[in-house]
Scaffold this motif. Structure first.
Motif, mmCIF file in Angstrom:
data_model
loop_
_atom_site.group_PDB
_atom_site.id
_atom_site.type_symbol
_atom_site.label_atom_id
_atom_site.label_comp_id
_atom_site.label_asym_id
_atom_site.label_seq_id
_atom_site.Cartn_x
_atom_site.Cartn_y
_atom_site.Cartn_z
ATOM 1 N N GLY A 82 61.695 40.043 61.113
ATOM 2 C CA GLY A 82 60.983 39.352 60.033
ATOM 3 C C GLY A 82 60.138 38.190 60.544
ATOM 4 N N ALA A 83 60.671 37.461 61.530
ATOM 5 C CA ALA A 83 59.961 36.287 62.052
ATOM 6 C C ALA A 83 58.724 36.684 62.852
ATOM 7 N N PHE A 84 58.761 37.853 63.465
ATOM 8 C CA PHE A 84 57.635 38.262 64.320
ATOM 9 C C PHE A 84 57.074 39.606 63.880
ATOM 10 N N ARG A 85 57.104 39.829 62.575
ATOM 11 C CA ARG A 85 56.658 41.126 62.045
ATOM 12 C C ARG A 85 55.233 41.459 62.499
ATOM 13 N N ASP A 86 54.355 40.441 62.469
ATOM 14 C CA ASP A 86 52.957 40.687 62.820
ATOM 15 C C ASP A 86 52.810 41.112 64.284
ATOM 16 N N LEU A 87 53.637 40.538 65.147
ATOM 17 C CA LEU A 87 53.533 40.864 66.570
ATOM 18 C C LEU A 87 54.182 42.212 66.914
ATOM 19 N N LEU A 88 55.092 42.653 66.050
ATOM 20 C CA LEU A 88 55.803 43.896 66.326
ATOM 21 C C LEU A 88 55.194 45.102 65.620
ATOM 22 N N SER A 89 54.175 44.856 64.807
ATOM 23 C CA SER A 89 53.634 45.955 63.997
ATOM 24 C C SER A 89 53.060 47.076 64.861
ATOM 25 N N GLY A 90 52.587 46.747 66.040
ATOM 26 C CA GLY A 90 51.982 47.763 66.895
ATOM 27 C C GLY A 90 52.959 48.498 67.779
ATOM 28 N N SER A 91 54.228 48.136 67.722
ATOM 29 C CA SER A 91 55.173 48.741 68.663
ATOM 30 C C SER A 91 56.276 49.527 67.959
ATOM 31 N N ARG A 92 55.993 50.009 66.749
ATOM 32 C CA ARG A 92 57.009 50.778 66.012
ATOM 33 C C ARG A 92 57.355 52.079 66.733
ATOM 34 N N LEU A 93 56.315 52.788 67.157
ATOM 35 C CA LEU A 93 56.535 54.073 67.816
ATOM 36 C C LEU A 93 57.306 53.870 69.127
ATOM 37 N N GLN A 94 56.916 52.827 69.843
ATOM 38 C CA GLN A 94 57.604 52.541 71.108
ATOM 39 C C GLN A 94 59.069 52.206 70.863
ATOM 40 N N SER A 95 59.325 51.465 69.776
ATOM 41 C CA SER A 95 60.719 51.122 69.440
ATOM 42 C C SER A 95 61.524 52.377 69.163
ATOM 43 N N LEU A 96 60.930 53.300 68.423
ATOM 44 C CA LEU A 96 61.619 54.556 68.105
ATOM 45 C C LEU A 96 61.901 55.355 69.370
ATOM 46 N N LEU A 97 60.886 55.417 70.231
ATOM 47 C CA LEU A 97 61.065 56.145 71.492
ATOM 48 C C LEU A 97 62.155 55.498 72.336
ATOM 49 N N PHE A 98 62.164 54.172 72.335
ATOM 50 C CA PHE A 98 63.149 53.432 73.111
ATOM 51 C C PHE A 98 64.551 53.700 72.573
ATOM 52 N N ALA A 99 64.668 53.727 71.244
ATOM 53 C CA ALA A 99 65.969 54.013 70.627
ATOM 54 C C ALA A 99 66.393 55.448 70.903
ATOM 55 N N GLY A 100 65.403 56.324 71.108
ATOM 56 C CA GLY A 100 65.707 57.740 71.327
ATOM 57 C C GLY A 100 66.321 58.028 72.681
ATOM 58 N N ILE A 101 66.136 57.126 73.644
ATOM 59 C CA ILE A 101 66.673 57.371 74.989
ATOM 60 C C ILE A 101 68.201 57.474 74.978
ATOM 61 N N PRO A 102 68.919 56.451 74.475
ATOM 62 C CA PRO A 102 70.384 56.596 74.463
ATOM 63 C C PRO A 102 70.863 57.713 73.548
ATOM 64 N N VAL A 103 70.134 57.926 72.439
ATOM 65 C CA VAL A 103 70.522 59.000 71.525
ATOM 66 C C VAL A 103 70.347 60.355 72.213
ATOM 67 N N GLY A 104 69.261 60.502 72.960
ATOM 68 C CA GLY A 104 69.020 61.741 73.699
ATOM 69 C C GLY A 104 70.080 61.981 74.753
ATOM 70 N N LEU A 105 70.449 60.929 75.462
ATOM 71 C CA LEU A 105 71.504 61.061 76.464
ATOM 72 C C LEU A 105 72.809 61.459 75.817
ATOM 73 N N LEU A 106 73.025 60.897 74.628
ATOM 74 C CA LEU A 106 74.251 61.184 73.883
ATOM 75 C C LEU A 106 74.353 62.659 73.519
ATOM 76 N N SER A 107 73.216 63.264 73.243
ATOM 77 C CA SER A 107 73.253 64.672 72.842
ATOM 78 C C SER A 107 73.254 65.618 74.043
ATOM 79 N N VAL A 108 72.766 65.130 75.169
ATOM 80 C CA VAL A 108 72.723 65.990 76.357
ATOM 81 C C VAL A 108 74.037 65.939 77.130
#
Lengths: 139, 176
Positions: A82-108
């Motif tokens: 919330g405090a840095f919403r404006d600065l993080l608006s461009g990195s949503r996809l990257q955040s999702l991809l980053f979150a996907g790494i441990p989830v992907g490892l978890l499934s493999v």
């Protein structure tokens, strides 16, 4: 703009609530692990052994830790976003991809570790193991 | 299989939080370098707390995995195959994942801090009378912003990051 009392990861809940949450989480963990452990002799022997009891105690301690940490962690991250919403608006996809790494490892990982035999506990307890630590595969 | 609940409840949020810290620090340094030091202090504190939280979570998870491995071996009389090296592998893998998130964030926050010092205290001509005064102020500000600590110092202050490796190492070391 910033609320330094709500840094991500900081426990901002009342100590009494934290203790109650920890106790509840611990009991929940014990309950899930012991719930169906008495249904067959092999499970019963396992949970009655000293090393099996220690393992179940540690699993319950993990659940207690999750119960205490999860609320403050998630609310802290919400504050950070919330405090840095404006600065993080461009990195949503990257955040999702980053979150996907441990989830992907978890499934493999289970496919890699299928040769390991499973703890002699019934399915309910098995699901708890899956949620807390390394698991194998039942026969 | 590697931790599920730990990953979803604590691991993913903490790692994403570290990623956000890195993204915010980079953006502040690039877009709004004239902000005061509040952002730096906030991001630094947040990053260290996330490190502690995820370190404890992985440490507990790895410790329980090591205990499970020993319990399985003891209760099966050695007939079940659960190599202790897998516990070490889990701890090492988790540590690498955390480091992959933490180190870039740490470097970005550190860069933000150094930028703050550079703008607050521009260096005078080397050897001039003002230089020694500037150097003393810079050192004082660096200490306040904890920029005098290197990465290893940070990891020591968040000692729990070592737990993922220490606990399986102990587990492997204990004779069956």
């Amino acid at each position: 703009m910033l609320d330094h009392g709500k840094d991500a990861g900081q426990t901002s809940i009342h100590p009494l609530w934290a203790i109650l949450l920890a106790v509840d989480g611990f009991l929940l963990g014990l309950g899930i692990m012991y719930f169906s452990a008495w249904s067959d002799p092999e499970s019963k022997d396992f949970v009655q052994s000293s090393s099996g009891s220690l393992w179940i105690f540690l699993i319950a301690a993990q659940v207690a830790f999750w119960a205490v940490v999860a609320i403050s962690l998630w609310s802290g991250l919400k504050t950070l976003h919330g405090a840095f919403r404006d600065l993080l608006s461009g990195s949503r996809l990257q955040s999702l991809l980053f979150a996907g790494i441990p989830v992907g490892l978890l499934s493999v990982a289970p496919r890699i570790l299928r040769r390991i035999e499973l703890v002699p506990l019934p399915p309910r307890a098995e699901s708890m193991i899956r949620f807390s630590t390394i698991r194998g595969r039942s026969h | 299989m590697i931790s599920g609940m730990d990953v979803f409840v604590v691991g993913v949020p903490a790692l994403v939080g570290m990623f956000w810290v890195r993204a915010i620090a980079d953006s502040v340094a690039r877009q709004e370098p004239d902000r005061d030091g509040a952002e730096y202090i906030y991001l630094r504190g947040t990053l260290q707390r996330l490190l502690r939280v995820v370190g404890v979570a992985i440490g507990l998870s790895t410790l329980s995995t090591g205990t499970l491995q020993q319990a399985l071996v003891q209760n099966s009389g050695g007939s079940r195959a659960f190599p202790s090296e897998l516990v070490l592998l889990w701890g090492a893998g988790a540590t690498v994942l955390v480091m992959l998130a933490y180190v870039p964030a740490y470097l970005s926050v550190r860069g933000l801090g150094h930028g703050l010092i550079g703008r607050s205290l521009p260096m005078p001509a080397l050897g001039s009378s003002a230089w020694f005064d500037w150097d003393a102020k810079r050192k004082s500000l660096s200490a306040f912003l904890q920029l005098d600590q290197n990465l290893f110092d940070r990891l020591q202050s968040g000692i729990f990051i070592l737990a993922p490796l220490l606990s399986p190492a102990v587990s492997v070391a204990i004779p069956q």
